[in-house]
Design an enzyme around this catalytic site. Structure first.
Site, PDB file in Angstrom:
ATOM      1  CG  HIS A   1     -14.061   0.641   2.339  1.00 50.00           C
ATOM      2  ND1 HIS A   1     -13.552   0.371   3.582  1.00 50.00           N
ATOM      3  CD2 HIS A   1     -13.010   1.119   1.594  1.00 50.00           C
ATOM      4  CE1 HIS A   1     -12.257   0.667   3.598  1.00 50.00           C
ATOM      5  NE2 HIS A   1     -11.900   1.118   2.405  1.00 50.00           N
TER       6      HIS A   1
ATOM      7  CE  LYS B   1     -12.484  -2.872   1.561  1.00 47.09           C
ATOM      8  NZ  LYS B   1     -11.485  -3.253   0.552  1.00 47.09           N
TER       9      LYS B   1
ATOM     10  CG  ASN C   1      -1.870   1.146   1.305  1.00 42.23           C
ATOM     11  OD1 ASN C   1      -1.558   2.250   0.852  1.00 42.23           O
ATOM     12  ND2 ASN C   1      -3.051   0.915   1.849  1.00 42.23           N
TER      13      ASN C   1
ATOM     14  N   GLY D   1      -8.566  -4.912   4.519  1.00 44.98           N
ATOM     15  CA  GLY D   1      -7.198  -5.324   4.819  1.00 44.98           C
ATOM     16  C   GLY D   1      -6.455  -4.262   5.615  1.00 44.98           C
TER      17      GLY D   1
END
Lengths: 226, 226, 226, 226
Positions: B138, B142, B107, B148
């Protein structure tokens, strides 16, 4: 713990004593005025200091100055929240820190302490990638603008702009925005009551009695560094 | 900079190339598919690697595995965002890190990197004074719950409860509550677009070309520690 | 729907056409300039108006003025987002509203429309029980301070103080605080992109084709009142 | 005002009496138990009702049932916050509302009242354009999940999903998200203390003494509609 509270009849002293008693500690007030709460009450610190674990001070610069020798003589840890002290008293406190553990904290809030620790740990290279703004919200009667806490946070962050909102009866919100490109971090602190100062002072008193001699700030005490 | 983008025609590669070109960099795509953008395009990394400053990889575990020897041979810094790599590829990356600077980041968000650095710096003693809860919001499509990122943040914080909200088209909010007594800290991150990954990858590429050989994570790169 | 977009090659017109096409509508651009998108393109409204369900206007005060007679002649509903029109054009629009449904909206956001409807429905007696403050946050390049939307919301609320924050690349947050005693309501709106205007214009176009003649604002259209 | 507080020695009655006295009102407690505060104290409502402006009730379903005839006989406005009353008592209250003004409110918060009024005024057509989610945050000891207030707000909004967070000592946050496309509205309420119920009851008592006979809810009283 057995705690001597110097200046225990004042506004902050009263909040502290009430809180510490509720948490099961034995509290002894040393003050000129009778405490509002039903708590053992003495006029001289010497009368009670031999039997306490620590001394908590919410008095005045002059009051704090007067008790330093007694603290030193009896080798008791000191937790002081007295604000506005001059260089002379500060020097004496640091001297005392060579033989006993001393915590000096103009703001005992555990939350504000955590935020200061967080901000001081941001790498400068990474900080430069964000545009920063501080916002603080307080009740309409708060005169100073921006708040002392906002200014202190700003100093850690190379002085971003600070917006001050005065509305309603807000107890105190401090918020820091970090704007990157297409992302934003918000780090905020909200206070509900003065209890936060009493709690921070009590938790710090419990922590400092096991520390080696030293002159500690809240951040130093809670990061385990002098 | 001159940047070779391995896997530059894929979804994330395209966002990165578009962003880097807009910021004035020269980008060369290496991919099997023609890039959607009008960018110089090669099928083999060897064709372009001598003339670039760094290689950015958004390919696949297999793709990444294949280019490691080339990277080593030409001594070029590597920035890889390929996820799902196995232990074998990870071992090769770490080996390569002995001779060239390698950044591996599942990320690339600078904001999430900042939050990870902040959380890892909270002293355990102080952390215990707060009750913690993680919330993530979200969009409705999703599937994974919790996200995560929320799980990863939770692991840093001794696994507090995580609440997941799925609503509308939210791009991604992560929020951590720290409740003390009569005070609360909120630390939140809000993403607006995938640009945050492109930007993090580009800023990291600019930073890593001046670093000594090593295997770096985002936190390591931006704290200046390996 | 079949939609004629007058001024469809401009900035807002382009966003609208792109959005409407993606939602499955047939769009016809009327403009002097070729549209950036691959969309049927005409220079005169007369060439296409007989075959459309509604006309959407994102042109200029002069452009809007010129098409009012055509709209009237063909009896087609009009949705106009052109700002800065004078009293003369406004009068003509209201006249046209006697024979066709006309929606005039300087801001097509459904969210801002909802907030305006909410605020206008607060009973004055109840409103007096709260201390109100408006805050708006926009990117650093936004020049006007406070934003037009903040001023408009303030007028509905008997002009509370407005705080303006300019930071990063924030697309636009408006927040209204209502402080009572020991309680606070926050009502906020956050915009992510210009899509909100395209969507509001499209949804309003779909709604207005079933309405009786009239001159409508967004609030009027969506509350079912003229 | 002169206020008789039936059930004035209970938890909520005590908070109300303390608040009303601080605001300068004359309060008379009617209860079996002596009030904690130093307030005139009677065991029968008949002893004091002739000299009061209004009766405030924080007793029990049975207690409320017993005083309705007295209220009717003396023609005094009644403000009742007693929860859990059955259909029989409710019917008697509504009957009494034909000759005197009666306010019945299971929740006296002015903020929650404002939010209910706002939500009830959203046009159904506009509401359908948003994806809605309710979130409520309360301290760890709160057992019911979701909160009664969250369920009540959900019923107004055609029952969206509700997320409940239990953390720290949070007094009570309710938040409603309205997600449109690329925009989001948040409407939140945060309570700091029980004062909000005392204040709502007092302000409503002041308002109701000037109202015509009727059976009022908080929304009805504050919107000026029965």
């Amino acid at each position: 713990m057995n705690i001597a509270v110097y200046g225990g009849s004042g506004r902050m002293g009263t909040v502290f004593c009430d809180y510490a008693v509720k948490k099961g500690h034995s509290v002894f007030v040393i003050d000129k005025q009778t405490p509002k709460l039903n708590i053992p009450f003495y006029s001289r610190l010497e009368d009670v200091i031999p039997s306490v674990d620590t001394v908590v001070d919410f008095s005045s610069p002059q009051g704090l100055n007067e008790i330093i020798p007694t603290i030193e003589r009896f080798h008791k840890p000191l937790v002081s929240g007295t604000t506005g002290i001059g260089n002379d008293v500060m020097t004496k406190l640091k001297e005392a820190g060579k033989i006993i553990p001393i915590l000096y904290a103009p703001n005992f809030s555990m939350g504000i302490t955590l935020i200061k620790i967080l901000l001081k740990n941001i790498p400068q290279e990474l900080l430069r990638e964000f545009d920063i703004h501080i916002e603080e919200i307080h009740h309409k009667n708060k005169k100073d603008k921006p708040s002392g806490t906002a200014k202190m946070l700003g100093e850690i962050l190379v002085n971003p702009e600070i917006s001050s909102i005065r509305v309603g009866d807000e107890r105190g919100i401090h918020k820091i925005y970090f704007y990157g490109e297409d992302e934003v971090i918000e780090l905020s602190h909200r206070a509900v009551s003065r209890i936060i100062f009493a709690r921070g002072a009590l938790a710090s008193a419990q922590s400092i009695i096991n520390m080696p001699p030293g002159f500690y700030t809240m951040e130093a005490l809670w990061t385990g560094k002098k």
